[in-house]
Enzyme design. Sequence first.
Site, PDB file in Angstrom:
ATOM      1  CB  SER A 105      -0.874  -0.012   1.258  1.00 54.45           C
ATOM      2  OG  SER A 105      -1.485   1.241   1.437  1.00 54.45           O
ATOM      3  CE1 TYR A 159      -3.852  -2.371   5.579  1.00 52.53           C
ATOM      4  CE2 TYR A 159      -3.461  -0.019   5.287  1.00 52.53           C
ATOM      5  CZ  TYR A 159      -3.734  -1.255   4.763  1.00 52.53           C
ATOM      6  OH  TYR A 159      -3.878  -1.395   3.405  1.00 52.53           O
ATOM      7  CE  LYS A 203      -1.645  -4.216   3.167  1.00 54.07           C
ATOM      8  NZ  LYS A 203      -2.016  -5.511   2.580  1.00 54.07           N
TER       9      LYS A 203
HETATM   10  C1  UD1 Z   1      -7.035   5.225   3.666  1.00 50.38           C
HETATM   11  C2  UD1 Z   1      -6.077   4.705   4.685  1.00 50.38           C
HETATM   12  C3  UD1 Z   1      -4.966   3.983   3.976  1.00 50.38           C
HETATM   13  C4  UD1 Z   1      -5.537   2.866   3.113  1.00 50.38           C
HETATM   14  C5  UD1 Z   1      -6.530   3.455   2.113  1.00 50.38           C
HETATM   15  C6  UD1 Z   1      -7.229   2.368   1.343  1.00 50.38           C
HETATM   16  C7  UD1 Z   1      -6.343   6.254   6.557  1.00 50.38           C
HETATM   17  C8  UD1 Z   1      -5.711   7.325   7.386  1.00 50.38           C
HETATM   18  N1  UD1 Z   1      -5.632   5.785   5.520  1.00 50.38           N
HETATM   19  O1  UD1 Z   1      -6.334   6.171   2.864  1.00 50.38           O
HETATM   20  O2  UD1 Z   1      -4.051   3.460   4.892  1.00 50.38           O
HETATM   21  O3  UD1 Z   1      -4.506   2.204   2.423  1.00 50.38           O
HETATM   22  O4  UD1 Z   1      -7.524   4.188   2.829  1.00 50.38           O
HETATM   23  O5  UD1 Z   1      -7.918   2.926   0.265  1.00 50.38           O
HETATM   24  O6  UD1 Z   1      -7.461   5.825   6.829  1.00 50.38           O
HETATM   25  N2  UD1 Z   1     -12.507  11.674   3.502  1.00 50.38           N
HETATM   26  C9  UD1 Z   1     -13.514  12.534   3.892  1.00 50.38           C
HETATM   27  N3  UD1 Z   1     -14.649  11.988   4.435  1.00 50.38           N
HETATM   28  C10 UD1 Z   1     -14.816  10.632   4.602  1.00 50.38           C
HETATM   29  C11 UD1 Z   1     -13.771   9.768   4.187  1.00 50.38           C
HETATM   30  C12 UD1 Z   1     -12.632  10.322   3.639  1.00 50.38           C
HETATM   31  O7  UD1 Z   1     -13.406  13.752   3.770  1.00 50.38           O
HETATM   32  O8  UD1 Z   1     -15.866  10.201   5.113  1.00 50.38           O
HETATM   33  C13 UD1 Z   1     -11.288  12.244   2.874  1.00 50.38           C
HETATM   34  C14 UD1 Z   1     -10.004  11.980   3.647  1.00 50.38           C
HETATM   35  O9  UD1 Z   1      -9.765  12.949   4.602  1.00 50.38           O
HETATM   36  C15 UD1 Z   1      -8.972  11.963   2.496  1.00 50.38           C
HETATM   37  C16 UD1 Z   1      -9.753  11.425   1.302  1.00 50.38           C
HETATM   38  O10 UD1 Z   1     -11.124  11.629   1.615  1.00 50.38           O
HETATM   39  O11 UD1 Z   1      -8.547  13.268   2.213  1.00 50.38           O
HETATM   40  C17 UD1 Z   1      -9.535   9.953   1.042  1.00 50.38           C
HETATM   41  O12 UD1 Z   1      -9.777   9.227   2.244  1.00 50.38           O
HETATM   42  P1  UD1 Z   1      -9.833   7.625   2.263  1.00 50.38           P
HETATM   43  O13 UD1 Z   1     -10.709   7.131   1.191  1.00 50.38           O
HETATM   44  O14 UD1 Z   1     -10.142   7.201   3.670  1.00 50.38           O
HETATM   45  O15 UD1 Z   1      -8.357   7.188   1.847  1.00 50.38           O
HETATM   46  P2  UD1 Z   1      -6.944   7.552   2.522  1.00 50.38           P
HETATM   47  O16 UD1 Z   1      -7.093   8.344   3.761  1.00 50.38           O
HETATM   48  O17 UD1 Z   1      -6.081   8.114   1.443  1.00 50.38           O
END
Ligand code: UD1
Length: 344
Positions: A130, A154, A158
């Site tokens: 990842s 997590y 990895k």
């Molecule tokens: C997350 C994980 C990462 C994992 C990946 C799998 C965390 C901190 N990291 O990455 O380890 O490999 O998912 O795809 O959880 N967001 C919102 N509202 C939400 C959900 C997300 O605003 O309800 C935003 C987040 O702040 C971020 C973006 O959307 O800026 C993407 O978030 P997310 O899909 O959770 O992915 P990652 O944080 O990049």
Amino acid sequence: MKAKSVILTGGAGYIGSHIAVLLIEAGYEITIIDDFSNSSPLVLDRIEKITGTKPRLIEQDLSAPDCVGSICSALAGRDYAGGIHLAGLKAVGESVDQPGRYYRVNLGATLNLLSVMEKLKCKTIVFSSSATVYGELNASPVDESGKTGPTNPYGFSKLFNEQILSDYAAANAGFQVINLRYFNPVGAHPSGLIGEDPKGIPNNLFPYIAQVAVGRRAALNVFGDDYETIDGTGVRDYIHVMDLAEGHLAALRFGLSGNWDGVECFNLGCGRGYSVLEVVNAFAAASGQKVPVKVVGRRAGDIAEIVANAARAEKLLGWKTQKDLNQMCADHWHWQEKNPDGFG
Ligand code: UD1
């Protein structure tokens, strides 16, 4: 020609099921090892519906102590060209609360699979790593030489798995390790028959938006709009799960056709970032649904931006992403609309 056999761990999961479809369509004969701890047995029927072939299954927790013998017996009678290893736990927040479980399961599964592969003389492994291994130490776009420094158990599981595989390759001549560092997988198979079905409240952006669009949740919480990005919201490199699955096939072929041993590592991403609000707008347009948002505080551990430099995969694997953000949204929505309650 006899079909090449491949072991696919975690093959009933979101990403694994898409890889299973492509492997079958490419003529491989696959055996899935999965315990359905975060997936549904229905997935196998859906894979059959898409491909006409129901994959062989070993229903087993790959991290269980003493499972190696029974897995080897179940796999006996075939020569395995390679193993594609996805089985593991993947929720960041849960890993912070239950580090012991995450290390036991994620490292135990890899160690057991290596024992199985050694007994079966199978020397090529493609590992589901990842982009989370990069943590927050690098400017984007990040390439494979970026500094590693995960921010949660997590992510460390990895990275530790990459280390285990590297040590194993150093000690076993002829052994090939291909680590694939995924960026943010989203979307679904174009049939709408398989896709992501998170249990409980989704942690990740796309499944959350999809559940808002389908009316299961009221609004998306946007985790912060004060980052130094184009509109203040977090920027990520989203990759269509079909492109990601194609990346695994390319990696497997790179191993099987190449006269090398040791470790290779590849970023799998598009090389282009989108903000949360850009994704929301694209999803609303692709689905024709309203996606209300509410800006809330930053989520602990989030970074402003991470985008892949995926040039190495293009150069050595001959692979690059084909599907754009609109396609990711359209296919994700198609799956969600067709299966409002996931696999039920
Ligand atoms: C997350 C994980 C990462 C994992 C990946 C799998 C965390 C901190 N990291 O990455 O380890 O490999 O998912 O795809 O959880 N967001 C919102 N509202 C939400 C959900 C997300 O605003 O309800 C935003 C987040 O702040 C971020 C973006 O959307 O800026 C993407 O978030 P997310 O899909 O959770 O992915 P990652 O944080 O990049």
